[in-house]
Design an enzyme around this catalytic site. Sequence first.
Site, PDB file in Angstrom:
ATOM      1  N   SER A   1      -8.692  14.530 -24.491  1.00 15.27           N
ATOM      2  CA  SER A   1      -8.561  13.382 -23.510  1.00 15.27           C
ATOM      3  C   SER A   1      -7.065  12.723 -22.986  1.00 15.27           C
ATOM      4  O   SER A   1      -6.855  12.587 -21.720  1.00 15.27           O
ATOM      5  CB  SER A   1      -9.695  12.135 -23.607  1.00 15.27           C
TER       6      SER A   1
ATOM      7  N   MET B   1      -3.717  17.837 -34.609  1.00 18.10           N
ATOM      8  CA  MET B   1      -4.221  17.169 -35.902  1.00 18.10           C
ATOM      9  C   MET B   1      -3.405  17.963 -36.947  1.00 18.10           C
ATOM     10  O   MET B   1      -3.938  17.625 -38.142  1.00 18.10           O
ATOM     11  CB  MET B   1      -5.501  17.222 -36.021  1.00 18.10           C
TER      12      MET B   1
ATOM     13  N   LEU C   1       3.547  19.319 -38.347  1.00 18.14           N
ATOM     14  CA  LEU C   1       4.403  20.443 -38.009  1.00 18.14           C
ATOM     15  C   LEU C   1       5.441  20.424 -38.947  1.00 18.14           C
ATOM     16  O   LEU C   1       6.151  19.700 -39.931  1.00 18.14           O
ATOM     17  CB  LEU C   1       5.308  20.084 -36.838  1.00 18.14           C
TER      18      LEU C   1
ATOM     19  N   ASN D   1       4.844  12.546 -29.566  1.00 23.74           N
ATOM     20  CA  ASN D   1       3.452  12.599 -30.222  1.00 23.74           C
ATOM     21  C   ASN D   1       2.844  11.366 -29.764  1.00 23.74           C
ATOM     22  O   ASN D   1       3.423  10.365 -29.760  1.00 23.74           O
ATOM     23  CB  ASN D   1       3.489  12.729 -31.629  1.00 23.74           C
TER      24      ASN D   1
ATOM     25  N   HIS E   1       0.290   8.367 -31.222  1.00 20.48           N
ATOM     26  CA  HIS E   1      -0.591   8.128 -32.289  1.00 20.48           C
ATOM     27  C   HIS E   1      -1.418   6.766 -32.299  1.00 20.48           C
ATOM     28  O   HIS E   1      -0.880   5.831 -31.331  1.00 20.48           O
ATOM     29  CB  HIS E   1       0.379   7.740 -33.439  1.00 20.48           C
TER      30      HIS E   1
ATOM     31  N   ASP F   1       9.803  13.631 -35.646  1.00 24.87           N
ATOM     32  CA  ASP F   1      10.868  14.079 -36.376  1.00 24.87           C
ATOM     33  C   ASP F   1      10.209  14.813 -37.709  1.00 24.87           C
ATOM     34  O   ASP F   1       9.050  15.054 -37.684  1.00 24.87           O
ATOM     35  CB  ASP F   1      11.887  12.958 -36.869  1.00 24.87           C
TER      36      ASP F   1
ATOM     37  N   GLY G   1       9.154  13.508 -40.557  1.00 24.16           N
ATOM     38  CA  GLY G   1       8.165  12.795 -41.041  1.00 24.16           C
ATOM     39  C   GLY G   1       6.918  12.795 -40.711  1.00 24.16           C
ATOM     40  O   GLY G   1       6.734  13.283 -39.548  1.00 24.16           O
TER      41      GLY G   1
ATOM     42  N   GLU H   1      -3.835   4.743 -24.787  1.00 27.99           N
ATOM     43  CA  GLU H   1      -3.187   5.944 -24.915  1.00 27.99           C
ATOM     44  C   GLU H   1      -2.981   6.750 -23.680  1.00 27.99           C
ATOM     45  O   GLU H   1      -2.082   7.374 -23.177  1.00 27.99           O
ATOM     46  CB  GLU H   1      -3.902   6.740 -26.046  1.00 27.99           C
TER      47      GLU H   1
HETATM   48  C1  GRF Z   1      -6.153  10.159 -30.094  1.00 24.99           C
HETATM   49  O1  GRF Z   1      -6.576   8.800 -30.589  1.00 24.99           O
HETATM   50  C2  GRF Z   1      -4.653  10.587 -30.565  1.00 24.99           C
HETATM   51  O2  GRF Z   1      -3.761   9.380 -30.625  1.00 24.99           O
HETATM   52  C3  GRF Z   1      -4.672  10.956 -32.000  1.00 24.99           C
HETATM   53  O3  GRF Z   1      -5.975  11.838 -31.782  1.00 24.99           O
HETATM   54  C4  GRF Z   1      -6.731  11.309 -30.675  1.00 24.99           C
HETATM   55  C5  GRF Z   1      -6.895  12.488 -29.748  1.00 24.99           C
HETATM   56  O4  GRF Z   1      -7.712  12.296 -28.816  1.00 24.99           O
HETATM   57  N1  GRF Z   1      -3.632  11.574 -32.322  1.00 24.99           N
HETATM   58  P1  GRF Z   1      -7.756  13.325 -27.367  1.00 24.99           P
HETATM   59  O5  GRF Z   1      -8.093  14.633 -28.099  1.00 24.99           O
HETATM   60  O6  GRF Z   1      -6.571  13.128 -26.801  1.00 24.99           O
HETATM   61  O7  GRF Z   1      -9.079  12.863 -26.708  1.00 24.99           O
END
Ligand code: GRF
Length: 206
Positions: free
Chosen positions: A19, A96, A99, A113, A115, A147, A149, A180
Amino acid sequence: MEPELPRKRIAVLASGRGSNFQAVIDAIAAGDIPAICVRLVTDNPGAYAIERAESAGIPVTTVDFAKFPSKTAYEEALLAAMQDCRADLFVLAGYMRILGPEIVHEFSGRMINIHPALLPAFAGLHAQWQALEYGVKVAGCTVHIVDEGVDTGPIVIQRCVPVLPDDDEAMLADRILAEEHKALPLAVKLFCEDRLEVTDRRVRIR
Ligand code: GRF
């Protein structure tokens, strides 16, 4: 009329639903981001993100983690796939896996990224659950530069939401996800407009 900015080449890494990837696709289509999305790279052949890419006419490279004998072999193939994109920016939109240092080094300063927590709190997996368990009253999301971490890089954008008394993990995750979908396209836009200035941990938006 303002002169048009040259369009950056971006590539997206996603492992699942996609999404956030869709939010970036939509912002590009709306003319909000001066970019062309040149590729989706995924580690998961079952990712719904693939269908989103196909609907938008974006080429897909699948580097199926399950088909490699080791993480090292997988990362070598992933690195090659990423180099092949010739992208100015890689957007990790629900990718997920962590790296490896070679990839982080190769594309240093050119990967962001998203988060689902207000970093540095609640890095890693199940961030929304961690936030609920901790009992915070405010949660949110962070877009950061990648980075070496786990969710530690310089912060580009954060957006927050309230945590409500009866929230469960899904309810909080949905509320954060809506933010997001605003934060990630905005961060991509700022990068593509050359408006991010990074000094040590600090990101200044010009
Ligand atoms: C999101 O909550 C993102 O922050 C996390 O994984 C989820 C991915 O959702 N890393 P989508 O695949 O973008 O719908």
